[in-house]
Write an enzyme that holds these catalytic residues in place. Structure first.
Site, PDB file in Angstrom:
ATOM      1  N   ASP A   1       0.814  -1.217   0.000  1.00 16.38           N
ATOM      2  CA  ASP A   1       0.000   0.000   0.000  1.00 16.38           C
ATOM      3  C   ASP A   1       0.851   1.273   0.000  1.00 16.38           C
ATOM      4  OD1 ASP A   1      -2.293  -1.582   0.115  1.00 16.38           O
ATOM      5  OD2 ASP A   1      -2.337  -1.566   2.302  1.00 16.38           O
ATOM      6  N   ASP A  60       3.943   3.659  -1.845  1.00 12.24           N
ATOM      7  CA  ASP A  60       4.727   4.006  -3.032  1.00 12.24           C
ATOM      8  C   ASP A  60       5.957   4.842  -2.685  1.00 12.24           C
ATOM      9  OD1 ASP A  60       2.914   2.789  -4.781  1.00 12.24           O
ATOM     10  OD2 ASP A  60       1.717   4.615  -4.945  1.00 12.24           O
ATOM     11  N   LYS A  90       8.770  21.825   8.909  1.00 11.90           N
ATOM     12  CA  LYS A  90       7.897  20.663   8.743  1.00 11.90           C
ATOM     13  C   LYS A  90       6.702  20.685   9.696  1.00 11.90           C
ATOM     14  CE  LYS A  90      10.985  17.418   9.226  1.00 11.90           C
ATOM     15  NZ  LYS A  90      11.534  16.046   9.302  1.00 11.90           N
ATOM     16  N   ASP A 114      11.020  11.541  14.417  1.00 13.29           N
ATOM     17  CA  ASP A 114      11.069  11.457  15.885  1.00 13.29           C
ATOM     18  C   ASP A 114      10.305  12.590  16.552  1.00 13.29           C
ATOM     19  OD1 ASP A 114      13.529  13.532  17.053  1.00 13.29           O
ATOM     20  OD2 ASP A 114      13.357  13.162  14.912  1.00 13.29           O
TER      21      ASP A 114
END
Length: 225
Positions: free
Chosen positions: A7, A9, A147, A172
């Site tokens: 599932d 890619d 991020k 993390d």
């Protein structure tokens, strides 16, 4: 730890604390930098540490926190020169190379997504060679958003073209994982022991791993099927 590799890619990987021991970064920012700053500027080391800790907390999760240029300007120090003084502390986490090699043999696109400043990232690449295992390498500084921010993920998806429902992300940072989950990344794993010198964390919001052995074994089995 089992994943439905059929599932997936794309595998999105963080660097510090995920592939590399976070001890280097924690030691540098919490001990080495305050000590050297107080030495070079003739300041009280305790007061310097307290001041820097306040600054860190104020900027946590923002791109400035991760920006060497920002800290070099604020402290009037050569951050990279100070980094080189403790470069021997840069270490690859156990089992990482085997996992990256297994990914190399798998039909996935493998992408590094890091908040690290490009200069610091290159320092770690020169020491470890992990950059050789990636199809794409992205620093949040490339986009202008950390991020922890949704704008980072929007730009990453647009520029890298991954399918978020068929992507695995390992990091993390719980704040970063929360941002990835909010964006819609379907497969998420946390690292519960990013710093080898600190105790393992109890993580309840995400599936968590301490090392890559089980992942590598399941991946090797998937590739061999």
């Amino acid at each position: 730890m089992k994943l439905q590799w059929q599932d997936i890619d794309t595998v999105l990987l963080d660097m510090d604390g995920t592939l590399l021991d976070l001890h280097f970064d924690n030691y540098f920012w919490m001990q080495h930098l305050p000590n050297r700053y107080s030495e070079l500027k003739g300041l009280n080391p305790i007061e310097v540490s307290e001041d820097l800790n306040r600054r860190y907390q104020d900027l946590q999760g923002q791109l400035k926190w991760y920006c060497f240029d920002y800290w070099a300007e604020q402290l009037e120090l050569n951050i990279m020169q100070l980094k080189h003084e403790v470069v021997h502390l840069i270490q690859i986490r156990p089992g990482v190379i085997e996992f990256l090699q297994a990914l190399k043999n798998a039909p996935f696109k493998v992408i590094l997504l890091t908040n690290s400043h490009r200069d610091g990232m290159q320092l770690k690449f020169d020491k470890t060679g992990i950059d050789l295992y990636f199809d794409e390498i992205v620093s949040s500084h490339d986009y202008g958003f950390s991020k922890e921010q949704q704008l980072f993920w929007q730009q990453a998806e647009q520029q890298l073209g991954f399918n978020k429902t068929r992507s695995l992300f390992i990091d993390d940072s719980l704040a970063v994982l929360a941002a990835a989950k909010q964006f819609g990344i379907k497969h998420i794993l946390a690292i519960d022991n990013p710093d080898s010198q600190q105790p393992k964390r109890v993580i309840s919001d995400y599936r968590a791993i301490s090392d890559y052995q089980a992942l590598t074994e399941s991946l090797a089995k998937f590739v061999g099927e």
